[in-house]
Design an enzyme around this catalytic site. Sequence first.
Site, PDB file in Angstrom:
ATOM      1  CG  ASP A 192      -2.060   1.003   1.081  1.00 61.70           C
ATOM      2  OD1 ASP A 192      -2.088   1.726   0.063  1.00 61.70           O
ATOM      3  OD2 ASP A 192      -2.893   1.077   1.991  1.00 61.70           O
ATOM      4  CG  ASN A 238      -4.370  -1.028   8.481  1.00 63.89           C
ATOM      5  OD1 ASN A 238      -4.637  -0.914   7.285  1.00 63.89           O
ATOM      6  ND2 ASN A 238      -3.155  -0.847   8.949  1.00 63.89           N
ATOM      7  CG  LEU A 260     -13.056   9.602   7.926  1.00 62.19           C
ATOM      8  CD1 LEU A 260     -13.269  10.119   6.514  1.00 62.19           C
ATOM      9  CD2 LEU A 260     -14.250   9.996   8.807  1.00 62.19           C
ATOM     10  CD  GLU A 261     -11.078   6.781  15.808  1.00 61.47           C
ATOM     11  OE1 GLU A 261     -11.375   5.557  15.889  1.00 61.47           O
ATOM     12  OE2 GLU A 261     -10.060   7.264  16.348  1.00 61.47           O
ATOM     13  CG  MET A 308     -12.143  -0.014  16.436  1.00 63.06           C
ATOM     14  SD  MET A 308     -13.151  -0.610  15.057  1.00 63.06           S
ATOM     15  CE  MET A 308     -13.070  -2.381  15.330  1.00 63.06           C
ATOM     16  CG  HIS A 332       2.549   3.100  10.894  1.00 61.76           C
ATOM     17  ND1 HIS A 332       3.008   2.126  11.759  1.00 61.76           N
ATOM     18  CD2 HIS A 332       1.688   2.466  10.047  1.00 61.76           C
ATOM     19  CE1 HIS A 332       2.464   0.968  11.443  1.00 61.76           C
ATOM     20  NE2 HIS A 332       1.656   1.142  10.421  1.00 61.76           N
ATOM     21  CB  ALA A 345      -1.389   0.833  18.277  1.00 65.94           C
ATOM     22  N   GLY A 346       0.463  -0.512  16.017  1.00 62.50           N
ATOM     23  CA  GLY A 346       1.101  -1.734  15.547  1.00 62.50           C
ATOM     24  C   GLY A 346       0.315  -2.960  15.981  1.00 62.50           C
TER      25      GLY A 346
END
Length: 456
Positions: free
Chosen positions: A76, A182, A185-186, A356, A379, A381-382
Amino acid sequence: MRVPARVYGSESLVEAMRTADDQTLAQIQDVATLPGIQQFAVVLPDGHRGYGFPVGSVAAVDADDGVISPGGVGFDINCGVRLLRTGLSFHEVAGRESMLADRLFQTIPTGFGAGSYLDTDIADVRGILETGVEWLLNEGHARKADLEHCEENGRHPGDPNAVPTEALKRGVDQVGSLGSGNHFLEVQRVSEVYDSAAAAAFGIDLDEIVVMIHAGSRGLGHQTCSHYIDEFERAYPDLAESLPNEQLVYAPVSDRLAGEYRSAMNAAANFAWGNRQAMTQAVREVFSDLFEDADVQLVYDLGHNIATEEHHAVGDDEQTLLVHRKGASRAFPAGHPDVPDAYADVGQPVFVPGDMGSRSYVLAGGSRSLERSFGSAPHGAGRAKSRTKASREYAAGELQQALRARGIFVRAQSGETLTEESPGAYKNVDEVVHVCHELGLGTKVAQTTPLANIKG
């Protein structure tokens, strides 16, 4: 190993990287074997197993005599995060979170191959591949300030002709779409401010409503990466067989194929910026329809799957390096020439999303990031659990109800996505950010908490 491998983390975070299922530490040792790699290979606190490189890793190679590896960028390409401020306070939105989640979910296509916010054709996609956010500005889908608050002004030197035809076709129906996995939009509430000066520079206030978008280059980027991995393996069969991990396959940066991949990677990065910009316009549409006083502005946009040429100190000299960031964000400190003027005194904004059901963080580029991580920070939490394992352990309906009971409204195309992305599948973001802050990779500016989340 040509250089040491450095791992940054707390005891528990590093211990999780040692497990037989994870293989992060073995992977970063393989990365340290790359020709031309400089100083050290890095795993950040969110690091976990990936394709070739661990996710959450950084490697810088000599820009003239080094190599480029698609596995060090990821499928990605330019997956990234942008943060929008809305000018609204929590009390102006309270009680309307469910409606807001519905409208965003109805306006922005989510899931695999679900369509796009913008109606584009092949010529439009080629324009985005070449000029990124600038194309959207010219077409009336961006503001000039959006470019000024975007890493690299939303444009890398990409060549649409280097992008495979099949990838180009996949991009036609995906400009302004969230995708799956993963990506999210929050809508968030700024719940704590740690550094008032930096927060003021970023234009965010305590109790303000902000929107975080995590998305990338969609099928176009994935198809581009897959194509060039196959091309590299065909062009360098002996190399692929000799590597400790064939997923590390690379090409010398001076080779023709490496140049073609870089042009295609940059073009796909432009597409990702265009995709996030189109979703920004969708957010503006929804908020302006629902809230009279809304003024949605871009705080910053930064990618975390890219390889870019940068100048870094190597010993007593400054060298031009090709910095691979795989699941790692650029985190340049105050005073760095590539930090936008608006943030020059505090450092570039850095965003570390949680899961989330938990907090996310806004950071500023740390004072020691250049010396310790080539100007990089985590970038997110992983992942702590694979998608398969998470799907076996959680039920979508129960998860959605539990989040609703905490005031978090989630909308998703499938229950499978919810279970794969359940809060228990991720590391503790507080711990990841604490390590980052203490090491000087990024300085805590603010904390946000989720109100509404849409997923594919």
